[in-house]
Design an enzyme around this catalytic site. Structure first.
Site, PDB file in Angstrom:
ATOM      1  N   ASP A   1       0.822  -1.212   0.000  1.00  0.00           N
ATOM      2  CA  ASP A   1       0.000   0.000   0.000  1.00  0.00           C
ATOM      3  C   ASP A   1       0.856   1.261   0.000  1.00  0.00           C
ATOM      4  O   ASP A   1       0.414   2.322   0.427  1.00  0.00           O
ATOM      5  CB  ASP A   1      -0.951   0.014   1.199  1.00  0.00           C
ATOM      6  CG  ASP A   1      -0.235  -0.198   2.536  1.00  0.00           C
ATOM      7  OD1 ASP A   1       1.016  -0.206   2.552  1.00  0.00           O
ATOM      8  OD2 ASP A   1      -0.919  -0.370   3.564  1.00  0.00           O
TER       9      ASP A   1
ATOM     10  N   ASP B   1      10.374  -6.709  10.395  1.00  0.00           N
ATOM     11  CA  ASP B   1      11.222  -5.576  10.013  1.00  0.00           C
ATOM     12  C   ASP B   1      12.184  -5.205  11.139  1.00  0.00           C
ATOM     13  O   ASP B   1      13.348  -4.872  10.895  1.00  0.00           O
ATOM     14  CB  ASP B   1      10.368  -4.373   9.599  1.00  0.00           C
ATOM     15  CG  ASP B   1       9.308  -3.994  10.631  1.00  0.00           C
ATOM     16  OD1 ASP B   1       9.085  -4.784  11.586  1.00  0.00           O
ATOM     17  OD2 ASP B   1       8.696  -2.931  10.482  1.00  0.00           O
TER      18      ASP B   1
END
Length: 341
Positions: free
Chosen positions: A156, A242
């Site tokens: 996105d 992450d």
């Protein structure tokens, strides 16, 4: 490891293809594009072999360094129209060699992508269906990657061409580091005697997978060398891959990541007014998100037995313009700014 070159400013004249890419990006933001070039393949999972066996991976001397491979993480079928358009926009960039959409939703029917149309403006686009649900697989070493650099991004986020070009040039000069556009920080809370996940306006120690560039070598390090218990935390909480990659890279580089100034359209940001992506964004599911990521830092620190995250300061910019302010037309403006007649 590669030599470290300090860099604070990168500038170059844009190529003809870069200009074309910028025009394509601009059109994408305002229109639903209709593309004429189709370069798409639907790949089944390539994880039926041992991903940690070097013989299944390309030799380092066979990897190209002039372009990067883009890995887009996908999960929600409702977000597929947006993924399709983002992939097409990225495919026009001269720095992108190939695009792989890493599909992590194992409940998606096996023939679903046979009826999907992905259009490319340049770089080929492929969908890889992962064999099981795990955020760790976005960092899986894959034998089909043919570049030294990989960029991993969310489904996105769309970074503009000039910013991608700048970030890749910065990485080429600092290939042992993470390079990204979205920064976060860790800190130690004395009152609770625990690590926390935060945003610090003065410094940062992590960049997010919204868009980050890293060496292909770190995919192997993440998937095959760090303790499996660390990846187990990611699977248990379905979060923090992450953060763990930032641990891995900072440990190898012995320094913090590089933040690049850039422009990015982020459909998943909670500050958007409606729009696609808000209802399925992983980081928006509950208010405990930041607390949970702080617990991830705690666990990774405990499992690895050290705190490798290092702070970085400032950011790389693509150009240095006029800084002086002058009074023109009754207003204070940049001195080199021409006022309209």
């Amino acid at each position: 490891m590669y030599p470290i070159n300090s860099i604070s400013h990168v500038s170059s004249m844009p190529s003809r293809r870069t200009i074309i890419s910028l025009l394509a990006f601009t059109l994408f933001l305002s229109l639903k594009p209709s593309y004429s070039k189709r370069l798409f393949s639907n790949l089944e999972s390539l994880e039926d072999h041992d991903i940690c066996d070097h013989k299944n991976l390309p030799a380092s001397h066979d990897l190209r360094g002039d372009q990067l491979t883009l890995l887009i993480s996908g999960f929600s079928e409702t977000r597929l129209p947006l993924i399709r358009q983002i992939a097409a926009a990225y495919s026009s960039l001269p720095s992108i060699f190939e695009i792989f959409i890493i599909w992590g939703n194992t409940s998606t029917p096996s023939d679903f992508f046979r009826f999907q149309n992905f259009e490319s403006l340049g770089a080929p686009i492929s969908v890889i269906r992962d064999p099981h649900l795990s955020l760790n697989l976005r960092f899986s070493p894959r034998g089909i990657i043919r570049t030294r650099a990989v960029a991993t991004c969310d489904d996105d986020v769309l970074v503009d061409p000039a910013s991608v070009h700048l970030a890749f040039r910065v990485w080429q000069r600092n290939p042992e580091k993470l390079v990204g556009f979205f920064a976060r920080s860790h800190s130690y809370d004395i009152s609770s005697k625990s690590w926390i996940y935060t945003v610090d306006p003065a410094k940062f120690s992590m960049v997010l997978t919204k868009f980050m560039i890293l060496s292909i070598e770190y995919l192997f390090e993440y998937s095959c060398k760090i303790p499996a218990r660390a990846r187990g935390v990611v699977d248990e909480w379905r979060n923090c891959e992450d953060i763990l990659m930032n641990f891995v890279v900072s440990s190898g580089a012995r320094s913090g990541p590089i933040l690049v100034e850039g422009k990015a359209r982020d459909w998943g940001d909670a500050r958007n007014e409606g729009g696609v992506g808000r209802e399925v964004g992983l980081s928006m599911r509950n208010v405990e998100h930041r607390k949970r990521r702080g617990l991830c830092i705690e666990e990774f620190h405990r499992i690895l037995g050290r705190m490798p995250l290092r702070y970085s300061y400032g950011r790389v910019v693509g150009g240095v313009g006029e800084q002086g302010m002058c009074e023109k037309g009754g207003d204070l403006v940049l001195c080199d700014q021409e006022l309209g007649g």
